[in-house]
Write a protein that holds these residues in place. Structure first.
Motif, PDB file in Angstrom:
ATOM      1  N   ASN A 168       5.940   3.469   1.020  1.00 53.57           N
ATOM      2  CA  ASN A 168       5.676   2.636   2.199  1.00 53.57           C
ATOM      3  C   ASN A 168       5.114   3.461   3.350  1.00 53.57           C
ATOM      4  OD1 ASN A 168       6.664   0.413   0.844  1.00 53.57           O
ATOM      5  ND2 ASN A 168       8.687   0.514   1.770  1.00 53.57           N
ATOM      6  N   GLU A 169       5.551   4.711   3.449  1.00 51.63           N
ATOM      7  CA  GLU A 169       5.095   5.575   4.541  1.00 51.63           C
ATOM      8  C   GLU A 169       3.591   5.787   4.520  1.00 51.63           C
ATOM      9  OE1 GLU A 169       8.895   8.539   5.344  1.00 51.63           O
ATOM     10  OE2 GLU A 169       7.237   9.192   4.068  1.00 51.63           O
ATOM     11  N   VAL A 170       3.006   5.732   3.327  1.00 48.77           N
ATOM     12  CA  VAL A 170       1.580   6.008   3.195  1.00 48.77           C
ATOM     13  C   VAL A 170       0.756   5.039   4.033  1.00 48.77           C
ATOM     14  CG1 VAL A 170      -0.326   6.130   1.541  1.00 48.77           C
ATOM     15  CG2 VAL A 170       1.929   6.997   0.916  1.00 48.77           C
TER      16      VAL A 170
ATOM     17  N   ALA B  87      -0.619  28.110   4.428  1.00 48.25           N
ATOM     18  CA  ALA B  87       0.153  27.366   5.415  1.00 48.25           C
ATOM     19  C   ALA B  87       0.935  28.201   6.419  1.00 48.25           C
ATOM     20  CB  ALA B  87       1.119  26.427   4.693  1.00 48.25           C
ATOM     21  N   GLY B  88       1.029  29.498   6.228  1.00 50.09           N
ATOM     22  CA  GLY B  88       1.770  30.298   7.206  1.00 50.09           C
ATOM     23  C   GLY B  88       2.938  31.040   6.589  1.00 50.09           C
ATOM     24  N   PRO B  89       3.707  31.756   7.413  1.00 51.18           N
ATOM     25  CA  PRO B  89       4.822  32.569   6.915  1.00 51.18           C
ATOM     26  C   PRO B  89       5.984  31.727   6.381  1.00 51.18           C
ATOM     27  CG  PRO B  89       4.092  33.297   9.083  1.00 51.18           C
ATOM     28  CD  PRO B  89       3.453  31.966   8.834  1.00 51.18           C
ATOM     29  N   VAL B  90       6.905  32.408   5.737  1.00 48.15           N
ATOM     30  CA  VAL B  90       8.010  31.754   5.028  1.00 48.15           C
ATOM     31  C   VAL B  90       8.937  30.961   5.950  1.00 48.15           C
ATOM     32  CG1 VAL B  90       8.050  33.310   3.061  1.00 48.15           C
ATOM     33  CG2 VAL B  90       9.257  33.953   5.153  1.00 48.15           C
ATOM     34  N   HIS B  91       9.011  31.330   7.241  1.00 51.89           N
ATOM     35  CA  HIS B  91       9.942  30.655   8.149  1.00 51.89           C
ATOM     36  C   HIS B  91       9.415  29.313   8.637  1.00 51.89           C
ATOM     37  CE1 HIS B  91       7.054  31.990  11.165  1.00 51.89           C
ATOM     38  NE2 HIS B  91       7.629  31.139  12.007  1.00 51.89           N
ATOM     39  N   THR B  92       8.141  29.017   8.389  1.00 50.82           N
ATOM     40  CA  THR B  92       7.465  27.892   9.013  1.00 50.82           C
ATOM     41  C   THR B  92       7.967  26.560   8.472  1.00 50.82           C
ATOM     42  OG1 THR B  92       5.508  29.298   9.137  1.00 50.82           O
ATOM     43  CG2 THR B  92       5.185  26.951   9.537  1.00 50.82           C
ATOM     44  N   TYR B  93       8.083  25.583   9.381  1.00 45.83           N
ATOM     45  CA  TYR B  93       8.411  24.213   8.976  1.00 45.83           C
ATOM     46  C   TYR B  93       7.177  23.543   8.373  1.00 45.83           C
ATOM     47  CZ  TYR B  93      12.771  24.240  11.746  1.00 45.83           C
ATOM     48  OH  TYR B  93      14.021  24.505  12.248  1.00 45.83           O
ATOM     49  N   VAL B  94       7.396  22.655   7.385  1.00 48.54           N
ATOM     50  CA  VAL B  94       6.331  21.847   6.820  1.00 48.54           C
ATOM     51  C   VAL B  94       6.853  20.413   6.680  1.00 48.54           C
ATOM     52  CG1 VAL B  94       6.986  22.442   4.438  1.00 48.54           C
ATOM     53  CG2 VAL B  94       4.687  21.573   4.914  1.00 48.54           C
ATOM     54  N   ALA B  95       5.988  19.440   6.957  1.00 44.61           N
ATOM     55  CA  ALA B  95       6.386  18.035   6.882  1.00 44.61           C
ATOM     56  C   ALA B  95       6.437  17.573   5.430  1.00 44.61           C
ATOM     57  CB  ALA B  95       5.412  17.173   7.674  1.00 44.61           C
ATOM     58  N   ILE B  96       7.524  16.863   5.084  1.00 49.13           N
ATOM     59  CA  ILE B  96       7.693  16.289   3.755  1.00 49.13           C
ATOM     60  C   ILE B  96       8.030  14.805   3.912  1.00 49.13           C
ATOM     61  CG2 ILE B  96       8.394  18.481   2.721  1.00 49.13           C
ATOM     62  CD1 ILE B  96      11.286  17.578   2.886  1.00 49.13           C
ATOM     63  N   PRO B  97       7.955  14.005   2.844  1.00 53.53           N
ATOM     64  CA  PRO B  97       8.211  12.563   2.968  1.00 53.53           C
ATOM     65  C   PRO B  97       9.595  12.255   3.524  1.00 53.53           C
ATOM     66  CG  PRO B  97       7.162  13.045   0.873  1.00 53.53           C
ATOM     67  CD  PRO B  97       7.493  14.368   1.486  1.00 53.53           C
ATOM     68  N   GLY B  98       9.708  11.067   4.110  1.00 52.98           N
ATOM     69  CA  GLY B  98      10.979  10.632   4.681  1.00 52.98           C
ATOM     70  C   GLY B  98      11.184  11.056   6.111  1.00 52.98           C
TER      71      GLY B  98
ATOM     72  N   GLU C  90       5.235  -2.201   1.554  1.00 50.80           N
ATOM     73  CA  GLU C  90       6.111  -2.983   2.405  1.00 50.80           C
ATOM     74  C   GLU C  90       6.996  -3.858   1.551  1.00 50.80           C
ATOM     75  OE1 GLU C  90       5.791  -6.214   6.068  1.00 50.80           O
ATOM     76  OE2 GLU C  90       4.038  -5.622   4.936  1.00 50.80           O
ATOM     77  N   LEU C  91       8.292  -3.938   1.873  1.00 54.31           N
ATOM     78  CA  LEU C  91       9.204  -4.807   1.169  1.00 54.31           C
ATOM     79  C   LEU C  91       9.160  -6.180   1.810  1.00 54.31           C
ATOM     80  CD1 LEU C  91      12.240  -2.423   0.809  1.00 54.31           C
ATOM     81  CD2 LEU C  91      10.778  -3.224  -1.018  1.00 54.31           C
ATOM     82  N   VAL C  92       8.884  -7.203   0.998  1.00 55.73           N
ATOM     83  CA  VAL C  92       8.831  -8.552   1.528  1.00 55.73           C
ATOM     84  C   VAL C  92       9.556  -9.483   0.578  1.00 55.73           C
ATOM     85  CG1 VAL C  92       6.643  -8.214   2.730  1.00 55.73           C
ATOM     86  CG2 VAL C  92       6.619  -8.991   0.383  1.00 55.73           C
ATOM     87  N   GLN C  93      10.164 -10.528   1.114  1.00 53.38           N
ATOM     88  CA  GLN C  93      10.805 -11.533   0.296  1.00 53.38           C
ATOM     89  C   GLN C  93       9.774 -12.575  -0.056  1.00 53.38           C
ATOM     90  OE1 GLN C  93      14.036 -11.240  -0.438  1.00 53.38           O
ATOM     91  NE2 GLN C  93      14.101 -13.027  -1.770  1.00 53.38           N
ATOM     92  N   ALA C  94       9.693 -12.928  -1.330  1.00 51.00           N
ATOM     93  CA  ALA C  94       8.680 -13.876  -1.762  1.00 51.00           C
ATOM     94  C   ALA C  94       9.274 -14.805  -2.791  1.00 51.00           C
ATOM     95  CB  ALA C  94       7.480 -13.137  -2.364  1.00 51.00           C
ATOM     96  N   PRO C  95       8.701 -16.002  -2.958  1.00 52.81           N
ATOM     97  CA  PRO C  95       9.209 -16.914  -3.978  1.00 52.81           C
ATOM     98  C   PRO C  95       8.933 -16.377  -5.362  1.00 52.81           C
ATOM     99  CG  PRO C  95       7.180 -17.743  -3.025  1.00 52.81           C
ATOM    100  CD  PRO C  95       7.590 -16.560  -2.195  1.00 52.81           C
ATOM    101  N   SER C  96       9.639 -16.919  -6.315  1.00 51.16           N
ATOM    102  CA  SER C  96       9.508 -16.463  -7.696  1.00 51.16           C
ATOM    103  C   SER C  96       8.131 -16.745  -8.251  1.00 51.16           C
ATOM    104  CB  SER C  96      10.555 -17.171  -8.554  1.00 51.16           C
ATOM    105  OG  SER C  96      10.277 -17.007  -9.909  1.00 51.16           O
ATOM    106  N   GLU C  97       7.815 -15.980  -9.319  1.00 51.62           N
ATOM    107  CA  GLU C  97       6.630 -16.296 -10.054  1.00 51.62           C
ATOM    108  C   GLU C  97       6.787 -17.682 -10.657  1.00 51.62           C
ATOM    109  OE1 GLU C  97       8.478 -13.718 -10.454  1.00 51.62           O
ATOM    110  OE2 GLU C  97       7.257 -11.942  -9.998  1.00 51.62           O
TER     111      GLU C  97
END
Length: 419
Positions: A225-227, A295-306, A13-20
């Motif tokens: 982040n998706e993980v 996973a199946g034949p060549v035409h099959t969709y597979v989920a990828i990141p994003g 997660e992207l968060v705004q934080a004060p400096s070190e």
């Protein structure tokens, strides 16, 4: 004391934080050369720790990737400035001779300028923020030691090797408050530093003149982040199982091992992807292959990141896919090899109980080692997956529902009919 609005980037997660916290007091005897010339007389009084990690500091924890990462940008390119600020990265490093450029940019964007001078980095009030160490050989790396009780930022400029030195630095600084940055000349180097020994360094300074590196690094963080996000999976009831003849099916061999309940999301239609189990389960006739999904034949969709899909025929070594389990927990994995061979296929059609819309369909190799993941029941007695050779009408399988219209794998809004 001035507080710098440094941007902290959590792997999830992207968060705004004060400096070190900024320390202007003593550090350790392993300063840059410029610092050592001015302070060598006092260096013998500084405590330090040998460059090794204790057993406890090397122990991995489940939240190791939840530690925040910082990204600073070092550039003279206004397009890089724009791309960085638009993506939430607003800490910029300038050489001391470019203070006028920093002033100009501060007038057009909300940024936190830092200045590099003689091996150190200062803020706008000339308070030291970090010390830069150039490392070009094993001896210089060995001299780099974390000091007890200090939390100053350290910037490493690796002039030769990258991966092994970064891993050594991660091991040495684990358990210490010091945040270690590495200067990265492109997004690929930044990724190496952020993933060294799983934990990664505390941050990177992206020193580039091409905005594409900013875009690619931001895309890397988005994928990570998706993980942390659970995918919504639903139950579907099998309404048809039929032998379909011969076809070119794809085995996807990953660079990661899969556990029971994990697999890839694939399907004939993008609107509904089935969770196909890996070959990690033991059988009497063939050794388990926990890195593989048939996973199946060549035409099959597979989920990828994003949130995207691609065809199985488009997968190749080095590409990333999403590994998902029964509960919808996901992680990314790298494809190591793709095998396409002609095999007998079986057609499976399913439907949601409350769904009056078109069916969800998948073709798979007709073999005992190919299985669909079952719904999670919350106990250890139920089956993890059902082989397609044992699948029958009325069985429940897991399905991922999403938009059916796709353009180059990206979901779009348009009318579409798939049968």
């Amino acid at each position: 004391m001035l507080v710098l609005p440094l941007l902290k980037i959590t792997i999830f997660e992207l968060v705004q934080a004060p400096s070190e916290r900024i320390f202007a007091d003593k550090w350790n005897p392993c300063r840059s050369n410029s610092w050592a010339k001015h302070h060598s007389s006092n260096s013998k009084n500084f405590p330090s720790v040998a460059m090794r990690a204790s057993h406890s500091s090397m122990t991995s924890s489940s939240g190791s990737y939840e530690k925040s990462k910082s990204v600073w940008i070092w550039t003279e390119n206004k397009e890089v400035l724009t791309a960085s600020v638009e993506r939430g990265w607003n800490t910029f490093v300038f050489s001391s001779r470019h203070r006028q450029l920093a002033h100009e940019w501060s007038s057009i964007a909300l940024i936190s300028p830092l200045y590099a001078e003689e091996g150190e980095i200062f803020d706008s009030e000339s308070k030291r923020v970090a010390t830069i160490f150039e490392v070009s050989n094993p001896q210089e790396l060995q001299q780099l030691q974390p000091a007890i009780g200090h939390a100053e930022n350290v910037v490493i400029d690796l002039l030769d090797w990258q991966v092994i030195p970064a891993e050594n630095i991660v091991a040495a600084f684990q358990g210490h408050q010091t945040k270690v940055f590495a200067i990265s000349k492109n997004h690929s180097e930044a990724q190496v530093f952020l993933e060294a020994l799983e934990h990664g360094l505390g941050g990177v300074i992206l020193k580039v003149e091409d905005a594409e590196d900013v875009l690619q690094l931001k895309d890397y963080f988005d994928r990570r982040n998706e993980v942390n996000n659970l995918l919504s999976l639903t139950k579907a009831t099998v309404i048809r199982v039929q032998v379909a003849g011969m076809g070119d099916r794809v085995c996807v061999d990953l660079c990661s091992l899969m556990r029971p309940g994990e697999g890839l999301l694939v399907g004939s239609f993008a609107r509904g992807l089935f969770l196909v189990h890996s070959e990690c389960l033991e059988s009497n006739y063939i050794a388990s292959r926990p890195f593989r999904v048939n996973a199946g034949p060549v035409h099959t969709y597979v989920a990828i990141p994003g949130g995207k899909t691609c065809y199985l025929s488009e997968l190749k070594s080095g590409k990333e896919v999403i590994v998902v389990d029964q509960k919808g927990q996901q992680r990314t994995a790298i494809v190591g090899r793709v095998k396409i061979e002609t095999r007998p296929l079986i057609l499976v059609e399913a439907k949601r109980d409350s769904d009056d819309q078109p069916l969800y369909s998948i073709l798979l190799q007709n073999a005992e080692t190919v299985a669909l993941v079952c719904p999670h029941q919350g106990n250890g007695l139920q089956k993890t997956a059902i082989p397609v050779t044992s699948l029958k009408v009325g069985d429940e399988v897991m399905l991922r529902l999403q938009g059916g219209a796709r353009h180059t794998g990206i979901e779009i809004e348009e009318f579409i009919v798939e049968n």
